[in-house]
Design an enzyme around this catalytic site. Structure first.
Site, PDB file in Angstrom:
ATOM      1  N   ASN A   1      -7.196  -0.952   5.768  1.00 23.56           N
ATOM      2  CA  ASN A   1      -6.974  -1.637   7.044  1.00 23.56           C
ATOM      3  C   ASN A   1      -5.507  -1.734   7.451  1.00 23.56           C
ATOM      4  OD1 ASN A   1      -7.590  -3.838   9.175  1.00 23.56           O
ATOM      5  ND2 ASN A   1      -6.256  -4.893   7.715  1.00 23.56           N
TER       6      ASN A   1
ATOM      7  N   ILE B   1      -7.720  -5.657  20.502  1.00 27.46           N
ATOM      8  CA  ILE B   1      -8.295  -6.718  19.664  1.00 27.46           C
ATOM      9  C   ILE B   1      -7.280  -7.861  19.573  1.00 27.46           C
ATOM     10  CG2 ILE B   1      -9.355  -7.264  17.428  1.00 27.46           C
ATOM     11  CD1 ILE B   1     -10.787  -4.926  18.845  1.00 27.46           C
TER      12      ILE B   1
ATOM     13  N   VAL C   1       0.811  -1.234   0.000  1.00 30.69           N
ATOM     14  CA  VAL C   1       0.000   0.000   0.000  1.00 30.69           C
ATOM     15  C   VAL C   1       0.843   1.282   0.000  1.00 30.69           C
ATOM     16  CG1 VAL C   1      -2.087  -0.967   1.064  1.00 30.69           C
ATOM     17  CG2 VAL C   1      -0.271  -0.026   2.520  1.00 30.69           C
TER      18      VAL C   1
ATOM     19  N   LYS D   1      -2.167   7.213  13.986  1.00 31.11           N
ATOM     20  CA  LYS D   1      -3.582   6.840  14.098  1.00 31.11           C
ATOM     21  C   LYS D   1      -4.446   8.074  14.358  1.00 31.11           C
ATOM     22  CE  LYS D   1      -3.313   2.530  13.103  1.00 31.11           C
ATOM     23  NZ  LYS D   1      -4.008   1.968  11.942  1.00 31.11           N
TER      24      LYS D   1
ATOM     25  N   SER E   1      -7.442   3.789  15.475  1.00 30.45           N
ATOM     26  CA  SER E   1      -7.324   3.086  16.751  1.00 30.45           C
ATOM     27  C   SER E   1      -7.737   4.052  17.862  1.00 30.45           C
ATOM     28  CB  SER E   1      -5.864   2.669  16.970  1.00 30.45           C
ATOM     29  OG  SER E   1      -5.664   2.253  18.310  1.00 30.45           O
TER      30      SER E   1
ATOM     31  N   TYR F   1       3.156   5.338  16.498  1.00 29.26           N
ATOM     32  CA  TYR F   1       1.915   4.661  16.081  1.00 29.26           C
ATOM     33  C   TYR F   1       0.703   5.521  16.417  1.00 29.26           C
ATOM     34  CZ  TYR F   1      -1.730   1.008  16.030  1.00 29.26           C
ATOM     35  OH  TYR F   1      -2.866   0.275  15.794  1.00 29.26           O
TER      36      TYR F   1
HETATM   37  P1  NAP Z   1      -2.388  -7.905  11.003  1.00 25.73           P
HETATM   38  O1  NAP Z   1      -2.891  -9.150  11.640  1.00 25.73           O
HETATM   39  O2  NAP Z   1      -0.930  -7.650  10.967  1.00 25.73           O
HETATM   40  O3  NAP Z   1      -2.986  -7.791   9.536  1.00 25.73           O
HETATM   41  C1  NAP Z   1      -2.600  -6.769   8.666  1.00 25.73           C
HETATM   42  C2  NAP Z   1      -2.245  -7.342   7.290  1.00 25.73           C
HETATM   43  O4  NAP Z   1      -1.721  -6.237   6.512  1.00 25.73           O
HETATM   44  C3  NAP Z   1      -1.137  -8.408   7.328  1.00 25.73           C
HETATM   45  O5  NAP Z   1      -1.465  -9.467   6.474  1.00 25.73           O
HETATM   46  C4  NAP Z   1       0.082  -7.653   6.803  1.00 25.73           C
HETATM   47  O6  NAP Z   1       1.011  -8.458   6.107  1.00 25.73           O
HETATM   48  C5  NAP Z   1      -0.561  -6.675   5.840  1.00 25.73           C
HETATM   49  N1  NAP Z   1       0.329  -5.558   5.519  1.00 25.73           N
HETATM   50  C6  NAP Z   1       1.269  -4.982   6.317  1.00 25.73           C
HETATM   51  N2  NAP Z   1       1.894  -4.008   5.649  1.00 25.73           N
HETATM   52  C7  NAP Z   1       1.348  -3.957   4.418  1.00 25.73           C
HETATM   53  C8  NAP Z   1       1.589  -3.161   3.266  1.00 25.73           C
HETATM   54  N3  NAP Z   1       2.540  -2.214   3.258  1.00 25.73           N
HETATM   55  N4  NAP Z   1       0.843  -3.373   2.152  1.00 25.73           N
HETATM   56  C9  NAP Z   1      -0.119  -4.337   2.142  1.00 25.73           C
HETATM   57  N5  NAP Z   1      -0.387  -5.130   3.190  1.00 25.73           N
HETATM   58  C10 NAP Z   1       0.346  -4.937   4.322  1.00 25.73           C
HETATM   59  O7  NAP Z   1      -2.973  -6.607  11.729  1.00 25.73           O
HETATM   60  P2  NAP Z   1      -4.302  -6.352  12.614  1.00 25.73           P
HETATM   61  O8  NAP Z   1      -3.939  -6.467  14.040  1.00 25.73           O
HETATM   62  O9  NAP Z   1      -5.454  -7.087  12.051  1.00 25.73           O
HETATM   63  O10 NAP Z   1      -4.460  -4.797  12.352  1.00 25.73           O
HETATM   64  C11 NAP Z   1      -5.163  -4.294  11.264  1.00 25.73           C
HETATM   65  C12 NAP Z   1      -5.442  -2.829  11.526  1.00 25.73           C
HETATM   66  O11 NAP Z   1      -6.127  -2.670  12.786  1.00 25.73           O
HETATM   67  C13 NAP Z   1      -4.180  -1.958  11.626  1.00 25.73           C
HETATM   68  O12 NAP Z   1      -4.402  -0.720  10.987  1.00 25.73           O
HETATM   69  C14 NAP Z   1      -4.024  -1.750  13.127  1.00 25.73           C
HETATM   70  O13 NAP Z   1      -3.316  -0.561  13.413  1.00 25.73           O
HETATM   71  C15 NAP Z   1      -5.476  -1.665  13.541  1.00 25.73           C
HETATM   72  N6  NAP Z   1      -5.684  -1.880  14.980  1.00 25.73           N
HETATM   73  C16 NAP Z   1      -5.394  -3.070  15.559  1.00 25.73           C
HETATM   74  C17 NAP Z   1      -5.614  -3.248  16.921  1.00 25.73           C
HETATM   75  C18 NAP Z   1      -5.322  -4.551  17.604  1.00 25.73           C
HETATM   76  O14 NAP Z   1      -5.432  -4.611  18.861  1.00 25.73           O
HETATM   77  N7  NAP Z   1      -4.973  -5.600  16.890  1.00 25.73           N
HETATM   78  C19 NAP Z   1      -6.097  -2.195  17.696  1.00 25.73           C
HETATM   79  C20 NAP Z   1      -6.369  -0.980  17.081  1.00 25.73           C
HETATM   80  C21 NAP Z   1      -6.161  -0.840  15.707  1.00 25.73           C
HETATM   81  P3  NAP Z   1       2.298  -9.080   6.899  1.00 25.73           P
HETATM   82  O15 NAP Z   1       1.717 -10.006   7.949  1.00 25.73           O
HETATM   83  O16 NAP Z   1       3.043  -9.776   5.824  1.00 25.73           O
HETATM   84  O17 NAP Z   1       3.020  -7.906   7.482  1.00 25.73           O
END
Ligand code: NAP
Length: 267
Positions: free
Chosen positions: A95, A194, A69, A165, A147, A161
């Site tokens: 996302n 999450i 992205v 956000k 977030s 971070y």
């Molecule tokens: P995740 O499990 O890491 O999933 C994100 C996906 O995006 C992964 O498959 C990752 O690939 C891919 N990705 C990373 N960099 C990328 C790039 N440059 N281009 C295309 N794809 C890319 O993350 P998640 O925890 O579901 O989080 C998703 C969103 O929710 C994020 O924006 C995060 O900040 C937000 N969020 C999460 C939480 C939480 O508690 N988990 C809380 C608040 C907000 P790789 O695995 O290969 O890197």
């Protein structure tokens, strides 16, 4: 009729680390369950295909795309491929987001630049390249994943971070005001704690001995901070995304949906 019949959704970061369940993957699956056709975009085709396989196993339609992205040409080409495949895009779910630990005094310039580069381009570039299509059709929904950390300090120093956000919330409000005249809605989702592979990965990185992490104790500890008494799941985030993408949210733009079990109103 399902809520999103006839819609095409592009979800970025639709794969998930280690084949687990992330917010983007759950969102792609939930949007498909509500009738949308899905373009699932991730860094690797394997991660995107993994999500498409789940959608197809539930009789949905999905197309996998590999793109970074932060790379403008890749994003332009991915959107073109999605349009060639399905003829239209109605919903963009931005996302992708990455996290690094660090406070104001010890965050490295490399981490600061990296998080600004990835997390801000993750909303800016797909939006920039989809807007001509949305404007031409005078319709479209954009949902950016921010977030609750974009609004407040949550007890651990993640200053780079949290700053990105916060910027996503501001970007989304500007986008919504600017593009409402074109029938385009834009909102942010603010997840709290999450349970995703990214969150688990962070815990592992911060641990001296991964084998000794007591996940159940950690879950109890985290849940105790959350008024609703449990850590969120990617499905909680995905359900908010479905609502924002649906016509039920047709009068909602330029705002945020918090998905945090009440954390924000108690800390
Ligand atoms: P995740 O499990 O890491 O999933 C994100 C996906 O995006 C992964 O498959 C990752 O690939 C891919 N990705 C990373 N960099 C990328 C790039 N440059 N281009 C295309 N794809 C890319 O993350 P998640 O925890 O579901 O989080 C998703 C969103 O929710 C994020 O924006 C995060 O900040 C937000 N969020 C999460 C939480 C939480 O508690 N988990 C809380 C608040 C907000 P790789 O695995 O290969 O890197």
């Amino acid at each position: 009729m399902k809520r999103l019949d006839g819609k095409v959704a592009l979800v970025t970061g639709a794969g998930s680390m280690k084949g687990g369940m992330g917010n983007g993957k759950a969102t792609a699956i939930r949007l498909a369950q509500e009738g949308a056709v899905i373009c699932a975009l991730d860094l690797t085709i394997e991660a995107a295909e993994d999500t498409c396989d789940v959608i197809r196993s539930e009789s949905g339609t999905a197309f996998a795309l590999a793109a970074d992205v932060t790379e403008e040409t890749q994003i332009h080409n991915a959107i073109t491929a999605c349009l060639t495949h399905f003829g239209q895009i109605d919903i963009l779910q931005n996302n992708v987001g990455i996290l690094r630990t660090g406070g104001a005094a010890n965050t490295t310039i490399e981490d600061w630049d990296l998080l600004a580069h990835v997390n801000l381009k993750a909303v800016f570039l797909p939006t920039k390249h989809i807007l001509p299509h949305f404007i031409e059709r005078q319709t479209g929904v954009i949902t950016n994943v921010s977030s609750i950390a974009g609004l407040r300090y949550l007890g651990t120093p993640y200053i780079a971070y949290n700053t990105t956000k916060g910027a996503i919330i501001s970007y989304t409000r500007n986008l919504a005001a600017e593009q409402a005249q074109n029938g385009i809605r834009a909102n942010s989702i603010l997840p709290g704690f999450i349970d995703t592979p990214m969150a688990r990965n962070l815990t592992e990185q911060n641990s001296d001995d991964v084998a000794k992490i007591d996940w159940e104790a950690l879950d109890r500890q985290r849940s105790a901070r959350i008024p609703l008494g449990r850590v969120g799941t990617p499905w909680d985030v995905a359900n908010a995304a479905v609502f924002l993408a649906s016509n039920e949210a047709s009068y909602i733009t330029g705002t945020e949906i918090t998905v945090d079990g009440g954390v924000s109103c108690s800390v």
